[in-house]
Motif scaffolding. Structure first.
Motif, mmCIF file in Angstrom:
data_model
loop_
_atom_site.group_PDB
_atom_site.id
_atom_site.type_symbol
_atom_site.label_atom_id
_atom_site.label_comp_id
_atom_site.label_asym_id
_atom_site.label_seq_id
_atom_site.Cartn_x
_atom_site.Cartn_y
_atom_site.Cartn_z
ATOM 1 N N TRP A 91 -1.567 -5.261 -6.738
ATOM 2 C CA TRP A 91 -0.578 -5.609 -5.688
ATOM 3 C C TRP A 91 -0.468 -4.745 -4.656
ATOM 4 O O TRP A 91 -0.670 -3.547 -4.972
ATOM 5 C CB TRP A 91 0.747 -5.875 -6.515
ATOM 6 C CG TRP A 91 1.042 -5.198 -7.871
ATOM 7 C CD1 TRP A 91 0.897 -5.533 -8.997
ATOM 8 C CD2 TRP A 91 1.625 -3.912 -7.631
ATOM 9 N NE1 TRP A 91 1.359 -4.610 -9.833
ATOM 10 C CE2 TRP A 91 1.610 -3.366 -9.060
ATOM 11 C CE3 TRP A 91 2.000 -2.798 -6.771
ATOM 12 C CZ2 TRP A 91 2.153 -2.009 -9.630
ATOM 13 C CZ3 TRP A 91 2.279 -1.673 -7.084
ATOM 14 C CH2 TRP A 91 2.445 -1.090 -8.324
ATOM 15 N N ASN A 92 0.284 -5.130 -3.473
ATOM 16 C CA ASN A 92 0.449 -4.163 -2.529
ATOM 17 C C ASN A 92 1.766 -3.430 -2.557
ATOM 18 O O ASN A 92 2.810 -3.796 -3.562
ATOM 19 C CB ASN A 92 0.642 -5.066 -0.961
ATOM 20 C CG ASN A 92 1.697 -6.048 -1.180
ATOM 21 O OD1 ASN A 92 1.965 -6.768 -2.132
ATOM 22 N ND2 ASN A 92 2.263 -6.207 0.095
ATOM 23 N N TYR A 93 2.030 -2.488 -1.870
ATOM 24 C CA TYR A 93 3.156 -1.602 -2.248
ATOM 25 C C TYR A 93 3.769 -0.828 -0.977
ATOM 26 O O TYR A 93 2.928 -0.690 0.143
ATOM 27 C CB TYR A 93 2.718 -0.686 -3.502
ATOM 28 C CG TYR A 93 1.768 0.375 -2.802
ATOM 29 C CD1 TYR A 93 2.066 1.695 -2.632
ATOM 30 C CD2 TYR A 93 0.329 0.114 -3.036
ATOM 31 C CE1 TYR A 93 0.832 2.268 -1.840
ATOM 32 C CE2 TYR A 93 -0.611 0.606 -2.763
ATOM 33 C CZ TYR A 93 -0.351 1.944 -2.202
ATOM 34 O OH TYR A 93 -1.363 2.916 -1.653
ATOM 35 N N ASN A 101 4.632 -4.369 -6.253
ATOM 36 C CA ASN A 101 4.805 -5.811 -6.954
ATOM 37 C C ASN A 101 5.744 -6.663 -6.345
ATOM 38 O O ASN A 101 6.671 -7.021 -6.781
ATOM 39 C CB ASN A 101 4.833 -5.600 -8.471
ATOM 40 C CG ASN A 101 4.259 -6.931 -9.189
ATOM 41 O OD1 ASN A 101 3.863 -7.692 -8.582
ATOM 42 N ND2 ASN A 101 4.428 -6.906 -10.480
ATOM 43 N N ASN A 139 -1.043 -2.701 2.335
ATOM 44 C CA ASN A 139 -1.156 -4.166 2.042
ATOM 45 C C ASN A 139 -2.480 -4.474 1.085
ATOM 46 O O ASN A 139 -2.548 -5.727 0.758
ATOM 47 C CB ASN A 139 -1.560 -4.872 3.462
ATOM 48 C CG ASN A 139 -0.148 -4.963 4.062
ATOM 49 O OD1 ASN A 139 1.025 -5.459 3.465
ATOM 50 N ND2 ASN A 139 -0.031 -4.802 5.612
ATOM 51 N N SER A 140 -3.277 -3.592 0.881
ATOM 52 C CA SER A 140 -4.406 -3.941 0.164
ATOM 53 C C SER A 140 -3.882 -4.013 -1.343
ATOM 54 O O SER A 140 -2.976 -3.265 -1.872
ATOM 55 C CB SER A 140 -5.695 -2.737 0.210
ATOM 56 O OG SER A 140 -5.280 -1.485 -0.257
ATOM 57 N N GLU A 141 -4.496 -4.452 -2.304
ATOM 58 C CA GLU A 141 -4.457 -4.632 -3.565
ATOM 59 C C GLU A 141 -5.199 -3.812 -4.609
ATOM 60 O O GLU A 141 -5.659 -4.182 -5.870
ATOM 61 C CB GLU A 141 -4.167 -6.144 -4.076
ATOM 62 C CG GLU A 141 -3.299 -6.820 -3.425
ATOM 63 C CD GLU A 141 -2.797 -8.233 -3.634
ATOM 64 O OE1 GLU A 141 -3.898 -8.714 -4.657
ATOM 65 O OE2 GLU A 141 -2.123 -8.968 -3.252
#
Length: 336
Positions: free
Chosen positions: A101-103, A61, A94-96
């Motif tokens: 959210w990305n992590y 996040n 980078n995907s959510e």
């Protein structure tokens, strides 16, 4: 964004085991055993994750676009340029689709924080001296990463964006901005403002003459590094959280540790740290003047935050200048 002061926080929120299992599977990191939110660190953005393949830290996040990209950039460069343990590999998703959210996911480094309840009861004076020496070596190693421009990282080009005008103007304006901001939550009178301006005026020449920017971690404090007992005594075993890193005056990186030692009545440790760090540096008077301004910078941020949140832990009758002066004056006695 690297050099911005960030008070807002995007916390992780509630995370299901099923989500963690999907993450681990995606990167072949084993089967989930357990997870736990970290007690302190990264503004509520981190979680410990243990799997059959090891111990990891989830950071997610992001507070701003590019946060994870810039942190990976700094970590990978420090791994290549130094021998300081940093959390690599630093994997970014980078995907959510898993959490919304990305992590990033990185290995958990070994060791404990020096301000942990455990180490507070274990560390002796000579241990603290060894740790101070390790801090000095670590920061000196970081600061060998020299660059041509004062500025912050552009996370799209991975190049340095220079500060507008000069570093001196950027830093002085930043300090005055936060002094004015602190007036919203506390009494800062004309004599306080005059004292701040006087301290800046006294150091302006030294800052204008300084022309050797380096990497600056920007947040080197007990919560962002670990220590362990190695073959040669206590030493740093890991450094992490490079969200506030940029390129500027390297000596600013010692301020949070000097403050920590002063607040814990360990000025002798602070003095040892400073003289170890400064042993290869010249122009001690110039260094002292710049350090006083960096201490002022940190003090106004701490003052404003404490006053705004009503978390004042000192004599509330002290004026801003008198409170800050108690720290800036110590600088003179720390460097021989």
């Amino acid at each position: 964004m690297t050099a911005e002061i960030i008070f807002a926080s995007n916390k992780l929120g509630y995370i299901k085991d099923e989500q963690l299992e999907l993450m681990l599977t995606k990167f072949n990191l084993g089967k989930l055993i357990s997870s736990k939110k970290t007690d302190n660190g990264a503004m509520g953005q981190t979680m410990f994750v243990t799997s059959t393949e090891g111990n990891f830290v989830l950071k997610g996040n992001p507070l701003y676009k590019g946060q994870l990209i810039e942190e990976r950039f700094f970590i990978e460069n420090l791994e290549e340029r130094t021998s300081v343990p940093v959390p690599t590999p630093y994997i970014i998703d980078n995907s959510e689709d898993i959490f919304g959210w990305n992590y990033s996911i990185m290995p958990l480094l070994k060791g404990d924080h020096i301000n942990s309840n455990h180490l507070k009861t274990v560390l002796k004076f000579e241990d603290k001296i060894k740790i101070a020496e390790s801090i000095a070596r670590t920061l000196s190693s970081f600061h060998k990463w020299k660059v041509n421009d004062f500025g912050e990282l552009n996370t799209e080009t991975l190049e340095i964006t220079p500060f507008n005008n000069s570093y001196t103007q950027w830093l002085f304006r930043r300090i005055m901005f936060w002094v004015e901001d602190a007036k919203k939550y506390s009494v800062i009178n004309d004599s306080d403002i005059d004292w701040v301006k006087s301290l800046l005026d006294e150091s302006e020449k030294e800052f204008n003459n300084f022309s050797s920017p380096t990497f600056v971690m920007g947040d080197f404090k007990p919560g962002n590094f670990l220590v362990h007992l190695g073959e040669n005594g206590w030493e740093i075993s890991g450094v992490f959280d490079f969200t506030n890193s940029y390129f500027a005056d390297p000596i600013s990186d010692v301020i949070k540790m000097v403050t920590y030692y002063i607040d814990n009545n360990e000025r002798e440790i602070a003095k040892h740290l400073m003289n170890m760090y400064c042993s290869q540096l010249e122009e001690r008077n110039a260094i002292k003047k710049r350090l006083k301004v960096h201490m002022l910078h940190q003090r106004v941020l701490d003052w404003g935050s404490a006053k705004a949140t009503k978390m004042v832990t000192w004599d509330d009758e002290l004026s801003f200048s008198k409170w800050t002066e108690a720290y800036t004056d110590v600088i003179e006695s720390l460097i021989e």
